[in-house]
Design an enzyme around this catalytic site. Structure first.
Site, PDB file in Angstrom:
ATOM      1  N   CYS A   1       0.753  -1.032   0.332  1.00 55.72           N
ATOM      2  CA  CYS A   1      -0.358  -0.185  -0.062  1.00 55.72           C
ATOM      3  C   CYS A   1       1.110   1.188   0.109  1.00 55.72           C
ATOM      4  O   CYS A   1       0.860   2.146  -0.590  1.00 55.72           O
ATOM      5  CB  CYS A   1      -1.438   0.491   0.920  1.00 55.72           C
ATOM      6  SG  CYS A   1      -2.845  -1.421   0.648  1.00 55.72           S
TER       7      CYS A   1
ATOM      8  N   ASP B   1      11.086  -6.198  -8.593  1.00 55.59           N
ATOM      9  CA  ASP B   1      11.158  -6.431  -7.107  1.00 55.59           C
ATOM     10  C   ASP B   1      12.511  -6.334  -6.651  1.00 55.59           C
ATOM     11  O   ASP B   1      13.769  -5.845  -7.336  1.00 55.59           O
ATOM     12  CB  ASP B   1      10.806  -8.050  -7.244  1.00 55.59           C
ATOM     13  CG  ASP B   1      10.968  -8.979  -6.454  1.00 55.59           C
ATOM     14  OD1 ASP B   1       9.587  -9.722  -6.072  1.00 55.59           O
ATOM     15  OD2 ASP B   1      11.910  -8.401  -5.282  1.00 55.59           O
TER      16      ASP B   1
ATOM     17  N   HIS C   1      -6.148  -2.083  -1.345  1.00 53.15           N
ATOM     18  CA  HIS C   1      -5.676  -3.874  -0.663  1.00 53.15           C
ATOM     19  C   HIS C   1      -6.794  -4.547  -0.515  1.00 53.15           C
ATOM     20  O   HIS C   1      -7.436  -4.506  -0.345  1.00 53.15           O
ATOM     21  CB  HIS C   1      -4.918  -3.075   0.740  1.00 53.15           C
ATOM     22  CG  HIS C   1      -4.492  -4.343   2.286  1.00 53.15           C
ATOM     23  ND1 HIS C   1      -3.175  -4.463   2.036  1.00 53.15           N
ATOM     24  CD2 HIS C   1      -5.475  -5.213   2.557  1.00 53.15           C
ATOM     25  CE1 HIS C   1      -3.253  -5.296   2.604  1.00 53.15           C
ATOM     26  NE2 HIS C   1      -4.130  -6.314   2.707  1.00 53.15           N
TER      27      HIS C   1
ATOM     28  N   ASN D   1       1.852 -16.371  -4.711  1.00 55.55           N
ATOM     29  CA  ASN D   1       1.763 -16.955  -4.252  1.00 55.55           C
ATOM     30  C   ASN D   1       0.800 -16.478  -2.777  1.00 55.55           C
ATOM     31  O   ASN D   1       0.307 -15.693  -2.581  1.00 55.55           O
ATOM     32  CB  ASN D   1       3.259 -17.294  -3.066  1.00 55.55           C
ATOM     33  CG  ASN D   1       4.677 -17.101  -4.156  1.00 55.55           C
ATOM     34  OD1 ASN D   1       4.248 -18.046  -4.434  1.00 55.55           O
ATOM     35  ND2 ASN D   1       5.244 -16.280  -4.134  1.00 55.55           N
TER      36      ASN D   1
ATOM     37  N   GLY E   1       4.397 -19.465   0.209  1.00 63.49           N
ATOM     38  CA  GLY E   1       5.093 -18.559   0.004  1.00 63.49           C
ATOM     39  C   GLY E   1       4.842 -17.051   0.597  1.00 63.49           C
ATOM     40  O   GLY E   1       6.105 -16.404  -0.061  1.00 63.49           O
TER      41      GLY E   1
ATOM     42  N   HIS F   1      -0.549  -8.672   0.374  1.00 61.62           N
ATOM     43  CA  HIS F   1      -0.710  -7.318  -0.345  1.00 61.62           C
ATOM     44  C   HIS F   1      -0.889  -8.032  -1.339  1.00 61.62           C
ATOM     45  O   HIS F   1      -0.040  -8.371  -2.363  1.00 61.62           O
ATOM     46  CB  HIS F   1      -0.569  -6.103   0.065  1.00 61.62           C
ATOM     47  CG  HIS F   1      -1.130  -5.180  -1.578  1.00 61.62           C
ATOM     48  ND1 HIS F   1      -1.630  -4.033  -0.646  1.00 61.62           N
ATOM     49  CD2 HIS F   1      -1.740  -5.371  -1.626  1.00 61.62           C
ATOM     50  CE1 HIS F   1      -2.216  -2.981  -1.699  1.00 61.62           C
ATOM     51  NE2 HIS F   1      -1.360  -3.800  -3.070  1.00 61.62           N
TER      52      HIS F   1
ATOM     53  N   HIS G   1      -0.237  -9.635  -4.427  1.00 54.36           N
ATOM     54  CA  HIS G   1       0.658  -9.520  -6.279  1.00 54.36           C
ATOM     55  C   HIS G   1       1.100 -11.000  -6.635  1.00 54.36           C
ATOM     56  O   HIS G   1       1.045 -11.404  -6.740  1.00 54.36           O
ATOM     57  CB  HIS G   1       1.860  -8.405  -5.673  1.00 54.36           C
ATOM     58  CG  HIS G   1       2.609  -9.653  -4.241  1.00 54.36           C
ATOM     59  ND1 HIS G   1       1.920  -9.719  -2.976  1.00 54.36           N
ATOM     60  CD2 HIS G   1       3.676 -10.420  -4.505  1.00 54.36           C
ATOM     61  CE1 HIS G   1       3.190 -10.990  -2.456  1.00 54.36           C
ATOM     62  NE2 HIS G   1       3.568 -11.310  -3.035  1.00 54.36           N
TER      63      HIS G   1
ATOM     64  N   HIS H   1       3.917 -11.720  -9.612  1.00 53.30           N
ATOM     65  CA  HIS H   1       5.056 -12.032  -9.669  1.00 53.30           C
ATOM     66  C   HIS H   1       5.026 -12.058 -12.115  1.00 53.30           C
ATOM     67  O   HIS H   1       4.269 -13.038 -12.264  1.00 53.30           O
ATOM     68  CB  HIS H   1       5.472 -12.866 -10.331  1.00 53.30           C
ATOM     69  CG  HIS H   1       6.457 -13.118  -7.749  1.00 53.30           C
ATOM     70  ND1 HIS H   1       7.336 -12.694  -7.197  1.00 53.30           N
ATOM     71  CD2 HIS H   1       5.223 -13.295  -7.093  1.00 53.30           C
ATOM     72  CE1 HIS H   1       6.682 -12.663  -6.025  1.00 53.30           C
ATOM     73  NE2 HIS H   1       5.990 -13.077  -5.721  1.00 53.30           N
TER      74      HIS H   1
HETATM   75  P1  5GP Z   1       5.701 -13.408  -1.885  1.00 53.12           P
HETATM   76  O1  5GP Z   1       7.626 -13.817  -1.032  1.00 53.12           O
HETATM   77  O2  5GP Z   1       4.745 -12.524  -1.070  1.00 53.12           O
HETATM   78  O3  5GP Z   1       5.390 -13.880  -3.289  1.00 53.12           O
HETATM   79  O4  5GP Z   1       6.094 -11.916  -2.725  1.00 53.12           O
HETATM   80  C1  5GP Z   1       7.083 -11.019  -2.006  1.00 53.12           C
HETATM   81  C2  5GP Z   1       7.376 -10.012  -2.913  1.00 53.12           C
HETATM   82  O5  5GP Z   1       8.286  -8.531  -2.947  1.00 53.12           O
HETATM   83  C3  5GP Z   1       9.733 -10.781  -2.264  1.00 53.12           C
HETATM   84  O6  5GP Z   1       9.767 -11.026  -3.751  1.00 53.12           O
HETATM   85  C4  5GP Z   1      10.361  -9.688  -2.550  1.00 53.12           C
HETATM   86  O7  5GP Z   1      11.343  -9.547  -3.382  1.00 53.12           O
HETATM   87  C5  5GP Z   1       9.403  -7.919  -2.431  1.00 53.12           C
HETATM   88  N1  5GP Z   1       9.797  -7.437  -2.045  1.00 53.12           N
HETATM   89  C6  5GP Z   1       9.267  -7.214  -0.311  1.00 53.12           C
HETATM   90  N2  5GP Z   1       9.511  -5.768   0.085  1.00 53.12           N
HETATM   91  C7  5GP Z   1      10.066  -5.039  -0.953  1.00 53.12           C
HETATM   92  C8  5GP Z   1       9.988  -3.549  -1.009  1.00 53.12           C
HETATM   93  O8  5GP Z   1      10.073  -3.003   0.207  1.00 53.12           O
HETATM   94  N3  5GP Z   1      10.036  -3.438  -1.897  1.00 53.12           N
HETATM   95  C9  5GP Z   1      10.097  -4.379  -3.117  1.00 53.12           C
HETATM   96  N4  5GP Z   1      10.783  -3.269  -4.529  1.00 53.12           N
HETATM   97  N5  5GP Z   1       9.867  -5.321  -3.203  1.00 53.12           N
HETATM   98  C10 5GP Z   1       9.746  -6.159  -2.781  1.00 53.12           C
HETATM   99 ZN    ZN Z   2      -1.623  -3.456   0.847  1.00 53.63          ZN
END
Ligand code: 5GP
Ligand code: ZN
Length: 112
Positions: free
Chosen positions: A6, A29, A45, A85, A91, A96, A98, A100
């Protein structure tokens, strides 16, 4: 709400944005797992894919339009992978939703 994505969406936390419109933002990322690794999120959100409903699914459809557009703009002609995920065992570290968007290398299947 103390949500890192957010805060990226509203500009409180910096990110390298590659796309933004009224409802969606896409940014690089922080720890890329492929030469191109973009996160595409709704500005609103939504906690996870388990929270998609008839009330909020339009923005999810729009996210996939944005992914198709980015794949062309960023020349992902050899292919790309989209990953969501959902929940702890999958994982999901940021609660929030997202997606990839990864490209620039070969990916194995099934994912580990
Ligand atoms: P998840 O593991 O929840 O599927 O993916 C979260 C992703 O967010 C990870 O690939 C991680 O590297 C990325 N990430 C976490 N914090 C930040 C941030 O502050 N900025 C950016 N650009 N990516 C982030
Ligand atoms: Zn959020």
């Amino acid at each position: 709400m103390d949500c890192i994505f957010c805060k990226i969406a509203n500009g409180e936390i910096p990110a390298t944005k590659v796309y933004e419109d009224e409802t969606v933002v896409a940014f690089n990322d922080l720890e890329p797992q492929a030469p191109t690794h973009i996160l595409v999120i709704p500005k609103q959100h939504i906690t996870s894919a388990a929270d998609i409903s008839a009330e909020n699914s339009a923005v999810i459809a729009h996210i996939f339009e944005v992914i198709a557009q980015l794949s062309k703009e960023l020349d992902m002609k050899d292919g790309f992978r989209v990953v969501n995920n959902c929940g702890d065992s999958a994982g999901q570290t940021v609660k929030h939703i997202h997606f990839h968007l990864m490209s620039g290398r070969a990916f194995t299947w099934p994912a580990g």
